[in-house]
Write an enzyme that holds these catalytic residues in place. Structure first.
Site, PDB file in Angstrom:
ATOM      1  N   LYS A  15       0.838  -1.213   0.000  1.00 21.47           N
ATOM      2  CA  LYS A  15       0.000   0.000   0.000  1.00 21.47           C
ATOM      3  C   LYS A  15       0.868   1.256   0.000  1.00 21.47           C
ATOM      4  O   LYS A  15       0.661   2.174  -0.796  1.00 21.47           O
ATOM      5  CB  LYS A  15      -0.932   0.021   1.227  1.00 21.47           C
ATOM      6  CG  LYS A  15      -1.883  -1.174   1.288  1.00 21.47           C
ATOM      7  CD  LYS A  15      -2.815  -1.114   2.495  1.00 21.47           C
ATOM      8  CE  LYS A  15      -2.126  -1.180   3.836  1.00 21.47           C
ATOM      9  NZ  LYS A  15      -1.446  -2.458   4.120  1.00 21.47           N
ATOM     10  N   ARG A  90     -10.143   0.552   8.290  1.00 21.08           N
ATOM     11  CA  ARG A  90      -9.711  -0.801   8.604  1.00 21.08           C
ATOM     12  C   ARG A  90     -10.746  -1.561   9.404  1.00 21.08           C
ATOM     13  O   ARG A  90     -10.508  -2.713   9.780  1.00 21.08           O
ATOM     14  CB  ARG A  90      -8.451  -0.723   9.457  1.00 21.08           C
ATOM     15  CG  ARG A  90      -7.177  -0.988   8.722  1.00 21.08           C
ATOM     16  CD  ARG A  90      -6.111  -0.565   9.695  1.00 21.08           C
ATOM     17  NE  ARG A  90      -4.944  -1.336   9.650  1.00 21.08           N
ATOM     18  CZ  ARG A  90      -3.819  -0.900   9.068  1.00 21.08           C
ATOM     19  NH1 ARG A  90      -3.792   0.209   8.380  1.00 21.08           N
ATOM     20  NH2 ARG A  90      -2.748  -1.605   9.159  1.00 21.08           N
ATOM     21  N   ARG A 129      11.951  -5.435   5.085  1.00 23.59           N
ATOM     22  CA  ARG A 129      11.573  -4.048   4.785  1.00 23.59           C
ATOM     23  C   ARG A 129      12.441  -3.028   5.527  1.00 23.59           C
ATOM     24  O   ARG A 129      12.738  -3.183   6.707  1.00 23.59           O
ATOM     25  CB  ARG A 129      10.108  -3.802   5.163  1.00 23.59           C
ATOM     26  CG  ARG A 129       9.757  -2.307   5.097  1.00 23.59           C
ATOM     27  CD  ARG A 129       8.298  -2.055   5.085  1.00 23.59           C
ATOM     28  NE  ARG A 129       7.641  -2.494   6.316  1.00 23.59           N
ATOM     29  CZ  ARG A 129       6.342  -2.397   6.502  1.00 23.59           C
ATOM     30  NH1 ARG A 129       5.574  -1.911   5.543  1.00 23.59           N
ATOM     31  NH2 ARG A 129       5.810  -2.808   7.628  1.00 23.59           N
ATOM     32  N   ARG A 162      10.796  -1.141  11.182  1.00 24.08           N
ATOM     33  CA  ARG A 162       9.677  -0.837  12.080  1.00 24.08           C
ATOM     34  C   ARG A 162       9.613  -1.808  13.246  1.00 24.08           C
ATOM     35  O   ARG A 162       9.886  -2.985  13.100  1.00 24.08           O
ATOM     36  CB  ARG A 162       8.363  -0.870  11.283  1.00 24.08           C
ATOM     37  CG  ARG A 162       8.085   0.455  10.630  1.00 24.08           C
ATOM     38  CD  ARG A 162       6.928   0.445   9.668  1.00 24.08           C
ATOM     39  NE  ARG A 162       5.759  -0.314  10.086  1.00 24.08           N
ATOM     40  CZ  ARG A 162       4.668  -0.407   9.351  1.00 24.08           C
ATOM     41  NH1 ARG A 162       4.589   0.219   8.175  1.00 24.08           N
ATOM     42  NH2 ARG A 162       3.650  -1.118   9.760  1.00 24.08           N
ATOM     43  N   ARG A 173      -0.835  -9.002  13.042  1.00 24.37           N
ATOM     44  CA  ARG A 173      -1.407  -8.057  12.058  1.00 24.37           C
ATOM     45  C   ARG A 173      -2.170  -8.807  10.978  1.00 24.37           C
ATOM     46  O   ARG A 173      -3.216  -8.350  10.510  1.00 24.37           O
ATOM     47  CB  ARG A 173      -0.281  -7.208  11.440  1.00 24.37           C
ATOM     48  CG  ARG A 173       0.146  -6.062  12.365  1.00 24.37           C
ATOM     49  CD  ARG A 173       1.567  -5.619  12.126  1.00 24.37           C
ATOM     50  NE  ARG A 173       1.793  -5.010  10.833  1.00 24.37           N
ATOM     51  CZ  ARG A 173       2.979  -4.991  10.210  1.00 24.37           C
ATOM     52  NH1 ARG A 173       4.035  -5.559  10.769  1.00 24.37           N
ATOM     53  NH2 ARG A 173       3.099  -4.388   9.057  1.00 24.37           N
TER      54      ARG A 173
HETATM   55  P1  AP5 Z   1       4.769  -1.638   1.905  1.00 19.66           P
HETATM   56  O1  AP5 Z   1       4.497  -0.788   0.727  1.00 19.66           O
HETATM   57  O2  AP5 Z   1       5.459  -1.050   3.073  1.00 19.66           O
HETATM   58  O3  AP5 Z   1       3.426  -2.409   2.354  1.00 19.66           O
HETATM   59  P2  AP5 Z   1       2.152  -1.859   3.137  1.00 19.66           P
HETATM   60  O4  AP5 Z   1       0.955  -2.493   2.517  1.00 19.66           O
HETATM   61  O5  AP5 Z   1       2.178  -0.379   3.240  1.00 19.66           O
HETATM   62  O6  AP5 Z   1       2.409  -2.566   4.543  1.00 19.66           O
HETATM   63  P3  AP5 Z   1       2.298  -1.992   6.019  1.00 19.66           P
HETATM   64  O7  AP5 Z   1       3.077  -2.950   6.901  1.00 19.66           O
HETATM   65  O8  AP5 Z   1       2.659  -0.550   6.081  1.00 19.66           O
HETATM   66  O9  AP5 Z   1       0.817  -2.176   6.306  1.00 19.66           O
HETATM   67  P4  AP5 Z   1       0.146  -2.240   7.658  1.00 19.66           P
HETATM   68  O10 AP5 Z   1      -1.240  -2.164   7.220  1.00 19.66           O
HETATM   69  O11 AP5 Z   1       0.493  -3.409   8.496  1.00 19.66           O
HETATM   70  O12 AP5 Z   1       0.801  -1.012   8.485  1.00 19.66           O
HETATM   71  P5  AP5 Z   1       0.315   0.473   8.767  1.00 19.66           P
HETATM   72  O13 AP5 Z   1       1.506   1.338   8.803  1.00 19.66           O
HETATM   73  O14 AP5 Z   1      -0.810   0.843   7.898  1.00 19.66           O
HETATM   74  O15 AP5 Z   1       5.620  -2.920   1.368  1.00 19.66           O
HETATM   75  C1  AP5 Z   1       6.084  -3.909   2.267  1.00 19.66           C
HETATM   76  C2  AP5 Z   1       7.465  -4.436   1.796  1.00 19.66           C
HETATM   77  O16 AP5 Z   1       7.313  -5.122   0.549  1.00 19.66           O
HETATM   78  C3  AP5 Z   1       8.500  -3.333   1.539  1.00 19.66           C
HETATM   79  O17 AP5 Z   1       9.748  -3.818   1.926  1.00 19.66           O
HETATM   80  C4  AP5 Z   1       8.442  -3.122   0.015  1.00 19.66           C
HETATM   81  O18 AP5 Z   1       9.688  -2.669  -0.507  1.00 19.66           O
HETATM   82  C5  AP5 Z   1       8.108  -4.533  -0.475  1.00 19.66           C
HETATM   83  N1  AP5 Z   1       7.273  -4.531  -1.680  1.00 19.66           N
HETATM   84  C6  AP5 Z   1       6.224  -3.692  -1.971  1.00 19.66           C
HETATM   85  N2  AP5 Z   1       5.677  -4.032  -3.161  1.00 19.66           N
HETATM   86  C7  AP5 Z   1       6.377  -5.107  -3.623  1.00 19.66           C
HETATM   87  C8  AP5 Z   1       6.268  -5.906  -4.819  1.00 19.66           C
HETATM   88  N3  AP5 Z   1       5.316  -5.668  -5.735  1.00 19.66           N
HETATM   89  N4  AP5 Z   1       7.132  -6.938  -4.958  1.00 19.66           N
HETATM   90  C9  AP5 Z   1       8.095  -7.192  -4.005  1.00 19.66           C
HETATM   91  N5  AP5 Z   1       8.248  -6.451  -2.870  1.00 19.66           N
HETATM   92  C10 AP5 Z   1       7.395  -5.432  -2.690  1.00 19.66           C
HETATM   93  O19 AP5 Z   1      -0.254   0.327  10.252  1.00 19.66           O
HETATM   94  C11 AP5 Z   1       0.605   0.080  11.337  1.00 19.66           C
HETATM   95  C12 AP5 Z   1      -0.183   0.023  12.628  1.00 19.66           C
HETATM   96  O20 AP5 Z   1      -0.788   1.306  12.886  1.00 19.66           O
HETATM   97  C13 AP5 Z   1      -1.353  -0.962  12.666  1.00 19.66           C
HETATM   98  O21 AP5 Z   1      -0.940  -2.275  12.991  1.00 19.66           O
HETATM   99  C14 AP5 Z   1      -2.249  -0.317  13.734  1.00 19.66           C
HETATM  100  O22 AP5 Z   1      -1.753  -0.590  15.019  1.00 19.66           O
HETATM  101  C15 AP5 Z   1      -2.089   1.164  13.442  1.00 19.66           C
HETATM  102  N6  AP5 Z   1      -3.095   1.635  12.476  1.00 19.66           N
HETATM  103  C16 AP5 Z   1      -2.856   2.192  11.248  1.00 19.66           C
HETATM  104  N7  AP5 Z   1      -3.998   2.508  10.618  1.00 19.66           N
HETATM  105  C17 AP5 Z   1      -4.998   2.150  11.470  1.00 19.66           C
HETATM  106  C18 AP5 Z   1      -6.420   2.195  11.400  1.00 19.66           C
HETATM  107  N8  AP5 Z   1      -7.064   2.689  10.299  1.00 19.66           N
HETATM  108  N9  AP5 Z   1      -7.133   1.748  12.453  1.00 19.66           N
HETATM  109  C19 AP5 Z   1      -6.525   1.281  13.570  1.00 19.66           C
HETATM  110  N10 AP5 Z   1      -5.185   1.178  13.696  1.00 19.66           N
HETATM  111  C20 AP5 Z   1      -4.432   1.618  12.662  1.00 19.66           C
HETATM  112 MG    MG Z   2       2.347   1.026   4.821  1.00 22.28          MG
END
Ligand code: AP5
Ligand code: MG
Ligand code: ZN
Length: 218
Positions: A15, A90, A129, A162, A173
């Site tokens: 994402k 979410r 990552r 992270r 997660r």
């Molecule tokens: P990346 O682009 O970082 O993936 P992502 O989908 O953004 O993954 P996240 O871990 O950020 O998602 P998340 O939903 O767990 O975390 P968030 O920060 O939102 O890519 C991942 C890796 O893959 C990278 O190394 C990249 O280089 C590689 N990659 C990407 N595309 C690729 C491809 N096509 N091929 C190969 N490699 C590839 O949330 C974190 C925490 O915050 C949550 O757990 C929660 O506690 C809180 N939180 C956030 N939003 C909310 C909400 N709305 N409600 C409640 N709590 C929330």
């Molecule tokens: Mg992300």
């Protein structure tokens, strides 16, 4: 008319990676609730202190805190033309709160783009990552290494791993996604907003499909 686009998908689906690219192509403001919470944790705000224990365990921050943070952010001047939402909503409660807030301004979601990736692929991706704490760029040791080890290609800041990219938190997660977030796939399918893209290809192929899906939704 404002344009609101949602990026939906499991942790590690790409994402954040795709949001940077899509924001450049569309001019939409990229808002990532995970990045917003991490910034609050870094700045040791009250919200950051409340959110951190949930984030470290891989659990969702309570809806009340998350919804008010995001709706406050959407009310600011720079978000008036719309935004690209990464990691929000979410839960069904978050989706309903967003719909209600947009309806008040006679706006609605233009499209929800689902990046489909298996749990096995998520584990491969999150293990290696590295993220930029300043501009949000994302790298991977093997799949997309930075040009200089440990430094961001876009802004040169030192890259970090992270706290929630540890095996136990990653598994939690994934479980939380299946239980609390996956029901949103049906939610947006019912309103005809959902576009599904195969996320298990290189970032460029996934990006091209997301752009095409967005154009077809207009
Ligand atoms: P990346 O682009 O970082 O993936 P992502 O989908 O953004 O993954 P996240 O871990 O950020 O998602 P998340 O939903 O767990 O975390 P968030 O920060 O939102 O890519 C991942 C890796 O893959 C990278 O190394 C990249 O280089 C590689 N990659 C990407 N595309 C690729 C491809 N096509 N091929 C190969 N490699 C590839 O949330 C974190 C925490 O915050 C949550 O757990 C929660 O506690 C809180 N939180 C956030 N939003 C909310 C909400 N709305 N409600 C409640 N709590 C929330
Ligand atoms: Mg992300
Ligand atoms: Zn950077």
């Amino acid at each position: 008319m404002s344009t609101y686009v949602i990026l939906l998908g499991p942790p590690g689906a790409g994402k954040g990676t795709q949001a940077l690219n899509l924001a450049e192509h569309t001019g939409l403001l990229h808002l990532a609730t995970g990045d917003m919470f991490r910034e609050n944790v870094r700045n040791q705000t009250e919200l950051g202190q409340a959110a951190q224990r949930y984030m470290d365990r891989g659990e969702l921050v309570p809806d009340e805190l998350t919804i008010s943070m995001l709706l406050d952010r959407l009310a600011r001047d720079d978000a008036q033309l719309g935004s690209l939402l990464d990691g929000f909503p979410r839960t069904t409660e978050q989706a309903e709160a967003l719909d209600a807030a947009l309806a008040e301004q006679n706006a609605e979601i233009a499209a929800t783009l689902l990046i489909d990736v298996s749990a096995d692929e998520v584990l491969r991706r999150l293990g290696g990552r590295w993220s930029c704490p300043d501009c949000g760029a994302v790298f991977h040791e093997v799949f997309s290494p930075p040009q200089t080890e440990g430094a961001c290609d876009r802004c040169s800041a030192a890259l970090i791993q992270r706290d929630d990219d540890q095996p136990e938190a990653i598994q939690r997660r994934l479980d939380v996604y299946a239980q609390q977030t996956a029901p949103l796939i049906d939610y947006y399918q019912r309103s005809g907003k959902l576009r599904r893209v195969d996320g298990e290809r290189g970032p460029d192929a996934v990006g091209a499909d997301l752009l095409a899906a967005l154009e077809s939704a207009d």
